[in-house]
Design a protein around this motif. Structure first.
Motif, PDB file in Angstrom:
ATOM      1  N   GLY A   1       0.618  -1.358   0.076  1.00 41.86           N
ATOM      2  CA  GLY A   1      -0.051  -0.123   0.179  1.00 41.86           C
ATOM      3  C   GLY A   1       0.858   1.445  -0.019  1.00 41.86           C
TER       4      GLY A   1
ATOM      5  N   TRP B   1      -5.081  -1.044   0.498  1.00 42.71           N
ATOM      6  CA  TRP B   1      -5.582  -0.210  -0.393  1.00 42.71           C
ATOM      7  C   TRP B   1      -6.810  -0.594  -1.150  1.00 42.71           C
TER       8      TRP B   1
ATOM      9  N   ASP C   1      -9.963   4.610  -0.326  1.00 43.95           N
ATOM     10  CA  ASP C   1      -8.762   5.719  -0.210  1.00 43.95           C
ATOM     11  C   ASP C   1      -8.587   6.300  -1.457  1.00 43.95           C
ATOM     12  N   TYR C   2      -8.723   5.891  -2.247  1.00 42.82           N
ATOM     13  CA  TYR C   2      -8.647   6.489  -3.828  1.00 42.82           C
ATOM     14  C   TYR C   2      -9.670   7.605  -3.868  1.00 42.82           C
TER      15      TYR C   2
ATOM     16  N   TRP D   1      -0.111   4.190  -3.154  1.00 42.78           N
ATOM     17  CA  TRP D   1      -0.279   5.775  -2.543  1.00 42.78           C
ATOM     18  C   TRP D   1       0.504   6.737  -3.647  1.00 42.78           C
TER      19      TRP D   1
END
Length: 292
Positions: free
Chosen positions: A72, A199, A203-204, A77
């Protein structure tokens, strides 16, 4: 449009793989409970029975083996914070989800745009799953185990309340002394913002919304970022990390939950009929075009 919110019937279910959490994990009993039936009277999140059970289990097996701290932090990220995959509006992104069916979902196998339009927490509900476009070729064509499903912190011990916990034993971090203690690389009360989560689309989409200057309140961004963090908001796992601000935002997340997984249905929404209403909300909180 007015939405009235009823207090849910808060009874937790146990399974053979998931026992009752320790009392010291819970901030309050009310904070980590969910209804057993949705608005249509149906059960949900049943990982033992149903036509999609095997597909869902294989999804979580791949996720739990491969979602490491380094995966992740280094792999995704850094790549996706560039926001260089596309430039488009929110509704354009919604329409892309006609191409996506979530492999982690034991309840529904409909295209994701139908799920978005069955929520009643309005704009936040509309956009919370847009990050699932990561499975499409233009956005990296990531495997579904790196996009959908329940999320969890990496960099600390995997909690037994994670769905299909047994597969974590094949994850390289499971035996790494740096990461396999209760707090791992974190400290108690550090706040969820300081955790590196597995991930995924949560989060995106949070990243996209924040970096494009949305005026959604903090509670809306919190919902987007942690709506798949089921080990916490259903069972109280990892609660040692939450701070006072997280506690306030968790109340909004639990309201949202009732109209997320627990409102799913195969009854289709007339997209064109509701489109003007949602477009007006989008214009209020987002620029016309966003970087993705």
């Amino acid at each position: 449009m007015t939405v009235s919110v009823e207090k849910p019937n808060v009874t937790q279910a146990k399974s053979a793989e998931q026992a009752q959490p320790d009392a010291n994990k819970l901030v309050s009993n009310d904070q980590f409970t969910v209804p057993q039936n949705n608005a249509f009277g149906n059960t949900f999140r049943d990982y033992e029975v149903g036509a999609r059970t095997d597909k869902v289990e294989q999804h979580y097996k791949a996720s739990h083996i491969n979602q490491t701290y380094d995966f992740g932090r280094k792999s995704l990220w850094e790549e996706y914070k560039k926001l260089n995959k596309a430039e488009m509006g929110i509704w354009e992104c919604c329409e892309l989800l006609n191409e996506v069916v979530d492999d982690s979902d034991p309840d529904l196998d409909e295209p994701q745009i139908q799920h978005l339009l069955q929520n009643w927490l309005h704009l936040t509900a509309l956009i919370h799953d847009l990050g699932k476009i990561l499975v499409l070729p233009k956005f990296g064509e990531l495997p579904q185990w790196a996009v959908v499903g329940d999320t969890f912190p990496v960099g600390c011990a995997f909690d037994e309340f994670n769905v299909h916990y047994k597969y974590f034993k094949e994850n390289p971090d499971f035996k790494n002394p740096k990461y396999n203690t209760n707090n791992g690389v974190y400290s108690e009360g550090c706040g969820l913002d300081n955790l590196l989560m597995s991930w995924g689309h949560d989060d995106y989409m949070y990243m996209v919304a924040k970096e494009n200057g949305t005026t959604l309140p903090q509670a809306g961004l919190f919902i987007i970022r942690y709506h798949s963090f089921y080990p916490l908001h259903k069972h109280g796992a990892y609660a040692q990390f939450i701070n006072e601000e997280d506690k306030k935002n968790m109340k909004w997340l639990h309201v949202f939950n009732k109209y997320d997984l627990y409102s799913k249905s195969k009854a289709h929404v007339d997209v064109e009929k509701v489109k003007p209403y949602y477009e007006s909300l989008i214009a209020k909180y987002f620029p016309a075009k966003l970087k993705w």
